[in-house]
Each structure stands twice: as C-alpha cells, then as structure tokens.
Motif scaffolding. Structure first.
Motif, short mmCIF file in Angstrom:
data_model
loop_
_atom_site.label_atom_id
_atom_site.label_comp_id
_atom_site.label_asym_id
_atom_site.label_seq_id
_atom_site.Cartn_x
_atom_site.Cartn_y
_atom_site.Cartn_z
N THR A 1 -5.05 -22.07 -0.43
CA THR A 1 -4.46 -21.84 0.90
C THR A 1 -3.11 -21.14 0.78
O THR A 1 -2.80 -20.22 1.54
N ALA A 2 -2.28 -21.60 -0.17
CA ALA A 2 -0.96 -20.99 -0.37
C ALA A 2 -1.10 -19.52 -0.77
O ALA A 2 -0.33 -18.67 -0.32
N ASP A 3 -2.09 -19.23 -1.60
CA ASP A 3 -2.31 -17.84 -2.02
C ASP A 3 -2.75 -16.98 -0.84
O ASP A 3 -2.30 -15.84 -0.70
N GLN A 4 -3.60 -17.52 0.01
CA GLN A 4 -4.04 -16.78 1.20
C GLN A 4 -2.88 -16.53 2.15
O GLN A 4 -2.73 -15.43 2.70
N ILE A 5 -2.04 -17.56 2.35
CA ILE A 5 -0.87 -17.41 3.23
C ILE A 5 0.07 -16.36 2.67
O ILE A 5 0.59 -15.51 3.42
N HIS A 6 0.31 -16.41 1.37
CA HIS A 6 1.19 -15.43 0.72
C HIS A 6 0.67 -14.01 0.94
O HIS A 6 1.43 -13.10 1.28
N THR A 7 -0.63 -13.83 0.79
CA THR A 7 -1.23 -12.50 0.95
C THR A 7 -1.11 -12.00 2.38
O THR A 7 -0.75 -10.85 2.63
N VAL A 8 -1.40 -12.88 3.34
CA VAL A 8 -1.35 -12.51 4.76
C VAL A 8 0.08 -12.12 5.16
O VAL A 8 0.30 -11.09 5.82
N LEU A 9 1.05 -12.91 4.75
CA LEU A 9 2.44 -12.63 5.11
C LEU A 9 2.94 -11.35 4.44
O LEU A 9 3.65 -10.55 5.06
N LEU A 10 2.57 -11.15 3.19
CA LEU A 10 2.98 -9.94 2.48
C LEU A 10 2.39 -8.70 3.12
O LEU A 10 3.08 -7.69 3.30
N GLN A 11 1.13 -8.76 3.48
CA GLN A 11 0.48 -7.61 4.12
C GLN A 11 1.11 -7.30 5.47
O GLN A 11 1.29 -6.13 5.83
N SER A 12 1.47 -8.33 6.22
CA SER A 12 2.07 -8.12 7.54
C SER A 12 3.45 -7.47 7.41
O SER A 12 3.76 -6.51 8.13
N SER A 13 4.27 -7.98 6.49
CA SER A 13 5.60 -7.40 6.28
C SER A 13 5.50 -5.97 5.77
O SER A 13 6.25 -5.08 6.20
N ASP A 14 4.58 -5.74 4.86
CA ASP A 14 4.41 -4.41 4.29
C ASP A 14 3.90 -3.43 5.35
O ASP A 14 4.29 -2.26 5.37
N SER A 15 3.05 -3.91 6.24
CA SER A 15 2.53 -3.06 7.32
C SER A 15 3.66 -2.60 8.24
O SER A 15 3.70 -1.44 8.66
N ALA A 16 4.59 -3.50 8.54
CA ALA A 16 5.73 -3.15 9.40
C ALA A 16 6.63 -2.12 8.72
O ALA A 16 7.11 -1.18 9.36
#
Length: 286
Positions: free
Chosen positions: A59-74
C-alpha cells in the motif's frame, strides 16, 4: 495336580499400579497436545502479522507512486507551457503580468512573493485570478488568496476520482552570495536590454491523499501553510511539517528551473523559401 493360590490383596495392588500408570500417560498426552496447539497458534499469528506487513508495504509503495506521478504531472504541465512556442496561448499566459512566471519576470518588486495555485489539468489555475500570492513579510499581494487547495471541494482534485490533490508553489531562488558574476545574464544580450536577464525559480509540487487523514492540525489547514521554511510564522508549521503532524500521506517534488524572457523578433530573410516578410519591406507611401 498342583494348585497355586493368589491372594486378593496382590491382585488389587497390580490393578492399582495399572491405573496410576494410565493416568500419568493421559496427562503427558494432554501436555503434548497443548504444546502443539500453542505452536500452531504462534505460526498462525506470525503468518497474519507477516501478511499485514506485506500489505502495508504494498500500500505504501502504491501511495508513493500515485503521489509522485501527480506531482510530476503538475511540473511537466508547467514545463510544457514555458518550453512551448512563444506564440502559443499557454506561453503568453504564464509569461504575462497575470501569469505564474510573468508575475516575477515583469515586476522586480514581486521577487520575494510566493505564487500558489491548486493544480487541476482541466482548468487554467496558473493565473493570478485563481492564485494565492503570499508576501514574505505577511499578507497577500493585491489581496489575492484564491489558489489554496480545498480538500472539501471536488473541483480541486486532480481527477474525478477525488483521490489526489496537488498544490503548486513557485518562488524565485534566493540570491547566492557565491554565484558567478553576471551568471544571471543571457548570453548574447546587452545588459541594458529588458529581456537580457534570466530568472531561476524554485518550484514545489506537493501532492496529498486527504481521504486517508484530514490535512489539518489544531484548526490550521495544511494546504494553507507556506512551503518556504524561512517564511513560516511563529507558532505555525510549514506545509510539509503540517502534513506530517496530521499523518496525511504526502510528497513534495522540488525542482529549479531557469526561465528567460524571450524577446520577439521577425524573420526577414527566407533564404529562398517563400516570399519576403511584408513586415521587413519599407513602405513607399510618402
């Protein structure tokens, strides 16, 4: 014929010994069974604990990936706009006086401000009308405070799933006493030229999952706090520290970007391709 006589007392004694032996045997069996039950329970508890640990890691790995992708997208969205054609509408928006970069490029008095907006790929939230411009000394520039992400507003999430929320913070990089002389000048430009100076920006993209834990500490909403540690008011927390205290999963992606104020020009010599640009021909009208 010889007859043997056994006394009843000896027979009773043997029976009594047999009963004692069988009772001891049954007690040992019970102890062994109990030990096996304890071992099975321990093995089950260890297996459950290991499963929970594995689930938390996944779960922590999935959360890390989702947050990283969102910040990188911005960040990529901002890079695409500033690296695009100077003639494009998006480039003109971000470099105009109302844009996230133009706010600093066109007014030296805004150098210490913090330009904040809630990233939403579906809308234009990189203009001052939809932004919060916080001043280093306190207060808001021109009373603009429209860019703070509101986790209770569905429109402030990056997608219709209302999972991730990303807030952008743009500031100019503080002056460095050890910086190279004239390092801020654009090569090939005159010092007096308005477009000769290039700016270095600190860009912070902070993504969070408000659904896991409300991003709020002691009545202060975390998204309403500054991302700049040096600008944190007494008794307050920075955006990162507030998220940590609220136990809200979050990630800040930090990058520096050099932005040059490109001067407009007109190509007059087509080198055999097409006709001469009409803007380069002197008028013969008296």
């Amino acid at each position: 014929m010889v007859r043997q006589h056994y006394s009843s007392s000896s027979i009773n004694k043997k029976n009594h010994l047999n009963v004692i032996y069988r009772s001891s045997e049954q007690g040992a069996t019970l102890i062994v069974v109990l030990l096996f039950l304890v071992l099975i329970m321990l093995a089950g508890a260890i297996a459950v604990k290991q499963s929970n640990t594995d689930l938390k890691i996944a779960t922590a790995d999935q959360i890390h990936t989702v947050l990283l992708q969102s910040s990188d997208s911005a960040n990529q969205k901002l890079e695409t706009m500033i690296n695009g054609s100077p003639e494009s509408e998006q480039y003109k928006d971000v470099t105009s006086a109302a844009g996230v970069f133009g706010h600093f490029l066109l007014n030296a008095d805004n150098a210490t401000n913090e330009f904040i907006y809630c990233f939403n790929p579906r809308t234009k939230k990189y203009l001052t009308a939809d932004a919060t411009v916080r001043q280093a000394a306190g207060g808001y520039w021109s009373s603009l405070n429209n860019g703070i992400c509101d986790y209770t507003n569905a429109g402030d999430y990056t997608s219709a799933r209302q999972t991730v929320m990303t807030q952008m913070s743009v500031t100019t990089t503080p002056p460095d006493a050890n910086a190279e002389a004239f390092g801020q000048m654009v090569i090939g430009k005159e010092v007096e030229d308005r477009t000769s100076k290039k700016f270095q920006f600190d860009i912070r993209a902070t993504s969070a999952l408000p659904a896991y834990s409300e991003p709020k500490v002691s009545g202060d909403k975390c998204f309403g706090q500054t991302s700049i540690s040096a600008n944190v008011a007494t008794g307050k927390k920075s955006l990162n520290d507030c998220m940590l205290a609220a136990t809200t999963p979050s990630k800040m992606l930090y990058e520096q970007a050099d932005v040059e104020n490109v001067s407009s020009s007109t190509v007059c010599i087509p080198f055999g391709k097409g006709t001469l640009n009409a803007k380069c021909v002197l008028s013969t009208t008296p």
